[in-house]
Design an enzyme around this catalytic site. Structure first.
Site, short mmCIF file in Angstrom:
data_model
loop_
_atom_site.label_atom_id
_atom_site.label_comp_id
_atom_site.label_asym_id
_atom_site.label_seq_id
_atom_site.Cartn_x
_atom_site.Cartn_y
_atom_site.Cartn_z
N HIS A 40 0.84 -1.21 0.00
CA HIS A 40 0.00 0.00 0.00
C HIS A 40 0.88 1.26 0.00
O HIS A 40 0.67 2.19 -0.78
CB HIS A 40 -0.91 -0.01 1.23
CG HIS A 40 -1.61 1.29 1.47
ND1 HIS A 40 -2.63 1.76 0.68
CD2 HIS A 40 -1.42 2.26 2.41
CE1 HIS A 40 -3.04 2.94 1.12
NE2 HIS A 40 -2.33 3.27 2.17
N SER A 57 -3.47 0.96 -4.61
CA SER A 57 -2.89 -0.25 -4.01
C SER A 57 -3.93 -1.35 -3.87
O SER A 57 -3.69 -2.34 -3.19
CB SER A 57 -2.27 0.09 -2.65
OG SER A 57 -3.23 0.71 -1.82
N HIS A 64 1.46 5.38 -1.82
CA HIS A 64 1.82 6.70 -1.29
C HIS A 64 3.14 7.28 -1.80
O HIS A 64 3.28 8.48 -1.91
CB HIS A 64 1.91 6.65 0.24
CG HIS A 64 0.56 6.67 0.89
ND1 HIS A 64 -0.28 7.76 0.83
CD2 HIS A 64 -0.11 5.73 1.60
CE1 HIS A 64 -1.40 7.49 1.49
NE2 HIS A 64 -1.33 6.27 1.96
N GLU A 89 -5.81 9.79 -0.24
CA GLU A 89 -6.15 8.36 -0.22
C GLU A 89 -7.04 7.93 -1.39
O GLU A 89 -6.82 6.88 -1.97
CB GLU A 89 -6.85 7.98 1.09
CG GLU A 89 -5.94 7.91 2.31
CD GLU A 89 -4.92 6.77 2.27
OE1 GLU A 89 -5.07 5.81 1.50
OE2 GLU A 89 -3.94 6.88 3.03
FE FE2 Z 1 -2.84 5.23 3.12
#
Ligand code: FE2
Length: 297
Positions: free
Chosen positions: A169, A234, A174, A215
């Protein structure tokens, strides 16, 4: 922080939200985690937890990890499938950054190397995180241009699923956008504003701004809707769902609507917002922070 009755994820929360989850040196898998009962996995997680916590608390930067064959196997299973989806649906900034960072389908990247590259490019860096950090601590790192990232990998029995943010993730969601200067400034300002806010309602406004951009943000690019949110990028399921499903309500990113929209992180996101650019988001956030009277600009 001012006490207020706030609703987050449909659940009332109090102003102590900033100290959750607790800061602890005890490692535990949450109930329902697919790794429960797998002693070798738990032992490995415990080792990485202790190592990353030490590196974080002593400001040592991300440790170099010798990944196990099983961890590499999981990466090689998950990362090509995600990459195919990224090529189709991710925004161009993300794709260029992933390439520039040399994140490949074959090898698990070392966060230390990614961090060094980010530092040169946008003056951001990565902070090794043993797991989820209390909100206050998490946002304080971001305010200092550090993004906390995990170094453990999900359990191999369900490579497509993780109940907690793991390094897939973090690394595939990110990290790449941190190569973009406008995105980096947007994120840093979110960190400064949340870490400085004294009113629980302002914190919630900022968390929603972050949720629907960092996000789960969508971006309009050459007349098409593309993805830049880490939570979408992700997840195998969320990528096509977010841009193709007729069940998803997609509307232009209007700050006043976004900060009043609740979300449920335990489900696929069926309400998303499309931003015209990162510069737009950065300006919107600056205006919001001013309007809320948070003294960070
Ligand atoms: Fe996150």
């Amino acid at each position: 922080m001012k006490k207020a009755t706030l609703i987050e994820y449909g659940v009332p929360i109090d102003a102590d939200v900033m100290v959750h989850p607790p800061d602890t040196d005890e490692f535990q898998l949450e109930p329902g985690h697919p790794g429960l009962g797998d002693e070798a996995y738990i032992q490995r997680r415990r080792e990485l937890f202790a190592l990353c916590r030490k590196h974080r608390l002593e400001n040592l930067g991300p440790p170099i990890i010798e990944y196990t064959p099983e961890e590499t196997r999981i990466w090689r299973e998950v990362s090509p499938k995600l990459d195919e989806l990224h090529q189709k649906f991710a925004c161009s900034m993300y794709l260029e950054a992933k390439q520039a960072l040399n994140i490949t389908r074959e090898e698990i990247p070392q966060l230390r190397h990614l961090s060094e590259r980010l530092q040169r490019e946008t003056n951001m860096h990565l902070v090794p995180a043993e797991g989820a950090l209390p909100y206050r601590i998490f946002y304080e790192y971001i305010a200092q241009r550090g993004f906390p990232v995990t170094q453990f990998i999900r359990h191999g029995s369900h490579p497509e699923f993780t109940p907690e943010p793991d390094m897939i993730h973090d690394c595939l969601g990110h990290v790449p956008p941190l190569m973009n200067q406008d995105y980096a400034e947007l994120l840093t300002l979110i960190g400064k504003a949340v870490a400085t806010a004294t009113d629980g309602e302002h914190v919630l406004n900022l968390k929603r701004f972050s949720w629907f951009s960092i996000e789960f943000g969508l971006l309009e690019e050459h007349g098409e809707v593309k993805i830049f949110g880490a939570g979408i990028l992700s997840s195998f399921g969320e990528i096509p769902y977010s841009v193709q499903s007729p069940e998803v309500r997609r509307e232009p990113f209007v700050t006043d609507v976004v900060i009043n929209t609740d979300y449920d992180p335990s489900r696929m996101q069926d309400h998303l917002f499309i931003a015209p650019s990162f510069v737009f988001l950065r300006r919107e956030l600056e205006a919001l922070v001013k309007r809320l009277g948070i003294p960070v600009l």
